[in-house]
Design a protein around this motif. Structure first.
Motif, PDB file in Angstrom:
ATOM      1  N   ASP A   5      30.911  44.031  25.643  1.00 19.15           N
ATOM      2  CA  ASP A   5      30.057  42.944  26.369  1.00 19.15           C
ATOM      3  C   ASP A   5      30.414  42.880  27.857  1.00 19.15           C
ATOM      4  O   ASP A   5      29.769  42.017  28.334  1.00 19.15           O
ATOM      5  CB  ASP A   5      30.121  41.612  25.595  1.00 19.15           C
ATOM      6  CG  ASP A   5      29.392  41.763  24.100  1.00 19.15           C
ATOM      7  OD1 ASP A   5      28.371  42.834  24.036  1.00 19.15           O
ATOM      8  OD2 ASP A   5      29.695  41.237  23.223  1.00 19.15           O
ATOM      9  N   LEU A   6      31.300  43.457  28.355  1.00 17.53           N
ATOM     10  CA  LEU A   6      31.882  43.246  29.481  1.00 17.53           C
ATOM     11  C   LEU A   6      30.843  43.557  30.516  1.00 17.53           C
ATOM     12  O   LEU A   6      29.948  44.596  30.205  1.00 17.53           O
ATOM     13  CB  LEU A   6      33.296  43.780  29.740  1.00 17.53           C
ATOM     14  CG  LEU A   6      34.360  43.527  29.165  1.00 17.53           C
ATOM     15  CD1 LEU A   6      35.487  44.415  29.220  1.00 17.53           C
ATOM     16  CD2 LEU A   6      34.788  42.002  29.355  1.00 17.53           C
ATOM     17  N   GLN A   7      30.794  43.028  31.674  1.00 23.91           N
ATOM     18  CA  GLN A   7      29.891  43.617  32.934  1.00 23.91           C
ATOM     19  C   GLN A   7      30.464  44.818  33.458  1.00 23.91           C
ATOM     20  O   GLN A   7      31.585  44.856  34.072  1.00 23.91           O
ATOM     21  CB  GLN A   7      29.869  42.402  33.875  1.00 23.91           C
ATOM     22  CG  GLN A   7      28.737  42.946  34.721  1.00 23.91           C
ATOM     23  CD  GLN A   7      28.625  41.594  35.935  1.00 23.91           C
ATOM     24  OE1 GLN A   7      28.788  40.494  35.640  1.00 23.91           O
ATOM     25  NE2 GLN A   7      27.973  41.862  37.411  1.00 23.91           N
ATOM     26  N   SER A   8      29.588  45.789  33.642  1.00 22.09           N
ATOM     27  CA  SER A   8      29.776  46.982  34.350  1.00 22.09           C
ATOM     28  C   SER A   8      30.039  47.036  35.923  1.00 22.09           C
ATOM     29  O   SER A   8      29.402  46.192  36.448  1.00 22.09           O
ATOM     30  CB  SER A   8      28.685  48.091  33.754  1.00 22.09           C
ATOM     31  OG  SER A   8      28.846  48.494  32.635  1.00 22.09           O
ATOM     32  N   VAL A  95      35.628  48.118  32.311  1.00 16.82           N
ATOM     33  CA  VAL A  95      36.913  47.917  32.580  1.00 16.82           C
ATOM     34  C   VAL A  95      37.141  47.473  34.035  1.00 16.82           C
ATOM     35  O   VAL A  95      37.776  46.557  34.535  1.00 16.82           O
ATOM     36  CB  VAL A  95      38.144  49.005  32.228  1.00 16.82           C
ATOM     37  CG1 VAL A  95      39.510  48.482  32.699  1.00 16.82           C
ATOM     38  CG2 VAL A  95      38.314  49.068  30.818  1.00 16.82           C
ATOM     39  N   VAL A  96      36.765  48.426  34.719  1.00 19.72           N
ATOM     40  CA  VAL A  96      36.694  48.011  36.540  1.00 19.72           C
ATOM     41  C   VAL A  96      36.056  46.905  36.505  1.00 19.72           C
ATOM     42  O   VAL A  96      36.217  46.004  37.629  1.00 19.72           O
ATOM     43  CB  VAL A  96      36.005  49.348  37.000  1.00 19.72           C
ATOM     44  CG1 VAL A  96      35.873  48.937  38.454  1.00 19.72           C
ATOM     45  CG2 VAL A  96      36.973  50.600  36.896  1.00 19.72           C
ATOM     46  N   GLY A  97      34.776  46.482  36.070  1.00 17.54           N
ATOM     47  CA  GLY A  97      33.980  45.407  36.320  1.00 17.54           C
ATOM     48  C   GLY A  97      34.685  44.297  35.734  1.00 17.54           C
ATOM     49  O   GLY A  97      34.704  43.015  36.608  1.00 17.54           O
ATOM     50  N   SER A  98      35.401  44.322  34.739  1.00  8.13           N
ATOM     51  CA  SER A  98      36.493  43.027  34.278  1.00  8.13           C
ATOM     52  C   SER A  98      37.429  42.761  35.285  1.00  8.13           C
ATOM     53  O   SER A  98      37.805  41.851  35.691  1.00  8.13           O
ATOM     54  CB  SER A  98      37.013  43.484  32.934  1.00  8.13           C
ATOM     55  OG  SER A  98      37.645  42.306  32.576  1.00  8.13           O
ATOM     56  N   ASN A  99      38.047  44.137  36.045  1.00  5.37           N
ATOM     57  CA  ASN A  99      39.010  43.658  36.973  1.00  5.37           C
ATOM     58  C   ASN A  99      38.290  43.195  38.276  1.00  5.37           C
ATOM     59  O   ASN A  99      39.088  42.103  38.702  1.00  5.37           O
ATOM     60  CB  ASN A  99      39.841  45.059  37.415  1.00  5.37           C
ATOM     61  CG  ASN A  99      40.888  45.213  36.475  1.00  5.37           C
ATOM     62  OD1 ASN A  99      41.872  45.154  36.950  1.00  5.37           O
ATOM     63  ND2 ASN A  99      40.782  45.939  35.424  1.00  5.37           N
ATOM     64  N   GLU A 100      37.222  43.441  38.534  1.00  7.40           N
ATOM     65  CA  GLU A 100      36.659  43.079  39.525  1.00  7.40           C
ATOM     66  C   GLU A 100      36.225  41.343  39.440  1.00  7.40           C
ATOM     67  O   GLU A 100      36.656  40.545  40.366  1.00  7.40           O
ATOM     68  CB  GLU A 100      35.214  43.681  39.959  1.00  7.40           C
ATOM     69  CG  GLU A 100      35.552  45.161  40.291  1.00  7.40           C
ATOM     70  CD  GLU A 100      34.036  45.710  40.573  1.00  7.40           C
ATOM     71  OE1 GLU A 100      34.008  46.995  41.094  1.00  7.40           O
ATOM     72  OE2 GLU A 100      33.117  45.298  39.925  1.00  7.40           O
ATOM     73  N   GLN A 101      35.738  41.041  38.280  1.00  6.36           N
ATOM     74  CA  GLN A 101      35.598  39.563  38.144  1.00  6.36           C
ATOM     75  C   GLN A 101      36.792  38.848  37.919  1.00  6.36           C
ATOM     76  O   GLN A 101      36.692  37.595  38.606  1.00  6.36           O
ATOM     77  CB  GLN A 101      34.857  39.457  36.504  1.00  6.36           C
ATOM     78  CG  GLN A 101      33.638  39.892  36.636  1.00  6.36           C
ATOM     79  CD  GLN A 101      32.925  39.509  35.075  1.00  6.36           C
ATOM     80  OE1 GLN A 101      33.489  39.613  34.335  1.00  6.36           O
ATOM     81  NE2 GLN A 101      31.531  39.041  35.283  1.00  6.36           N
ATOM     82  N   VAL A 102      37.882  39.345  37.426  1.00  4.96           N
ATOM     83  CA  VAL A 102      39.296  38.598  37.329  1.00  4.96           C
ATOM     84  C   VAL A 102      39.707  38.544  38.867  1.00  4.96           C
ATOM     85  O   VAL A 102      40.081  37.380  39.241  1.00  4.96           O
ATOM     86  CB  VAL A 102      40.192  39.422  36.437  1.00  4.96           C
ATOM     87  CG1 VAL A 102      41.747  38.739  36.689  1.00  4.96           C
ATOM     88  CG2 VAL A 102      39.914  39.022  34.938  1.00  4.96           C
ATOM     89  N   TRP A 103      39.909  39.507  39.685  1.00  4.84           N
ATOM     90  CA  TRP A 103      40.568  39.686  40.819  1.00  4.84           C
ATOM     91  C   TRP A 103      39.775  38.855  42.159  1.00  4.84           C
ATOM     92  O   TRP A 103      40.334  38.411  43.114  1.00  4.84           O
ATOM     93  CB  TRP A 103      40.915  40.935  41.367  1.00  4.84           C
ATOM     94  CG  TRP A 103      42.114  41.592  40.456  1.00  4.84           C
ATOM     95  CD1 TRP A 103      41.832  42.543  39.678  1.00  4.84           C
ATOM     96  CD2 TRP A 103      43.281  41.002  40.321  1.00  4.84           C
ATOM     97  NE1 TRP A 103      43.401  42.751  38.910  1.00  4.84           N
ATOM     98  CE2 TRP A 103      44.108  41.949  39.594  1.00  4.84           C
ATOM     99  CE3 TRP A 103      44.149  39.930  41.019  1.00  4.84           C
ATOM    100  CZ2 TRP A 103      45.397  41.739  38.942  1.00  4.84           C
ATOM    101  CZ3 TRP A 103      45.304  39.899  40.589  1.00  4.84           C
ATOM    102  CH2 TRP A 103      45.940  40.538  39.339  1.00  4.84           C
TER     103      TRP A 103
END
Length: 297
Positions: A5-8, A95-103
């Motif tokens: 369900d994470l955003q790509s 996973v990259v999308g989740s990193n982008e959202q966090v950072w």
């Protein structure tokens, strides 16, 4: 790990379908590593750098750059720009999308620095980066010259075969470690360490700087996981154990003992199993960039 369900991310460049890319570029044979962070193809190589000039996820990029300029680059077809559709490609994009959202939130909040996302390049076997050749034998690495993370996903199969490890969160840790190097670059840390390495009086001194950079990237991977889980619960039972097992397995001491039969601490470039575990868990517990200051005396 709950990743479906994470955003790509839209910043994934899929070169896996762009045809043969081995060309005339340099190859790494079974008998010669030629890379700063490899001893065995794939994971062991990533864990065990020997070139103190490299701080960025483990390829012998800086040393190879001059050589690469003198070698005719292999001809490549234009990479596909569409998002990957296979399960592993979609997982990486999530996973990259989740990193982008966090950072994009954490970096301005904690350090006052605007987050600029890198691109992640998926490839098979061989491709080119601005830091030189990218080969599957290198394992994942970050190139600061083009701000791209390079990943051949066969690396994840190596994690399972060679160590009986793996798992979604362990793979996410690997990707997020490389994202950690990008965060270091945005903070201006990588250039400073590279200059310090050039001025180092010995290889062991330069290696020690590399260890600090790699441990910080481990911690930043933990910072991502902490904050991602706050935004949307993604961690499941056993996930942290997976990541810790991976961090321990790729400690320099364990890899040296497995490949040489003895340990040479002065040659460490990524840190011991205990150190890697310590800093990963510190990032996981705190979610704080400042907690990842491995350069503090």
């Amino acid at each position: 790990m709950k990743w479906e369900d994470l955003q790509s991310s839209e910043n994934v460049e899929d070169r896996r379908g762009s045809g043969p890319m081995m060309g005339g570029g340099p190859r790494v044979g079974a008998g010669g590593i030629g890379l700063g962070t490899m001893v065995i193809l794939g994971l062991i190589g990533w864990a065990l750098g020997v070139n103190p000039a490299i701080l960025i996820g483990g390829a012998q990029m800086i040393n190879n750059m001059r050589q690469e300029r003198e070698v005719a680059l292999p001809r490549q077809e234009a990479p596909r720009q569409s998002a990957p559709t296979d399960q592993m490609g979609r997982f990486v994009a999530k996973v990259v999308g989740s990193n982008e959202q966090v950072w994009s939130r954490v970096l301005p909040e904690q350090k006052g620095v605007r987050f600029q996302p890198p691109r992640l390049v998926l490839f098979n076997g061989y491709t080119q980066s601005r830091c030189g050749a990218a080969q599957s034998a290198m394992g994942p690495f970050y190139c600061p010259l083009d701000q791209r993370i390079y990943l051949d996903t066969s690396f994840f199969r190596d994690m399972q075969r060679r160590f009986g490890g793996g798992g979604d969160f362990a793979y996410a840790y690997v990707i997020s470690h490389e994202m950690g190097h990008h965060i270091q670059n945005l903070l201006g840390i990588l250039p400073k360490i590279q200059r310090a390495q050039q001025l180092a009086s010995s290889r062991s001194e330069a290696n020690a700087l590399s260890v600090r950079a790699e441990l910080m990237a481990d911690c930043l991977a933990g910072v991502w996981a902490n904050n991602a889980n706050k935004q949307k619960p993604i961690l499941e039972e056993g996930d942290i154990e997976q990541a810790v097992a991976s961090a321990q397995a790729i400690g320099d001491d364990r890899q040296q003992r497995a490949t040489r039969g003895y340990v040479v601490p002065d040659s460490f470039t990524h840190g011991s199993a205990a150190q890697r575990t310590q800093w990963l868990l510190k990032g996981l517990r705190t979610g704080s960039i400042d907690a990842c200051n491995t350069f503090a005396r």
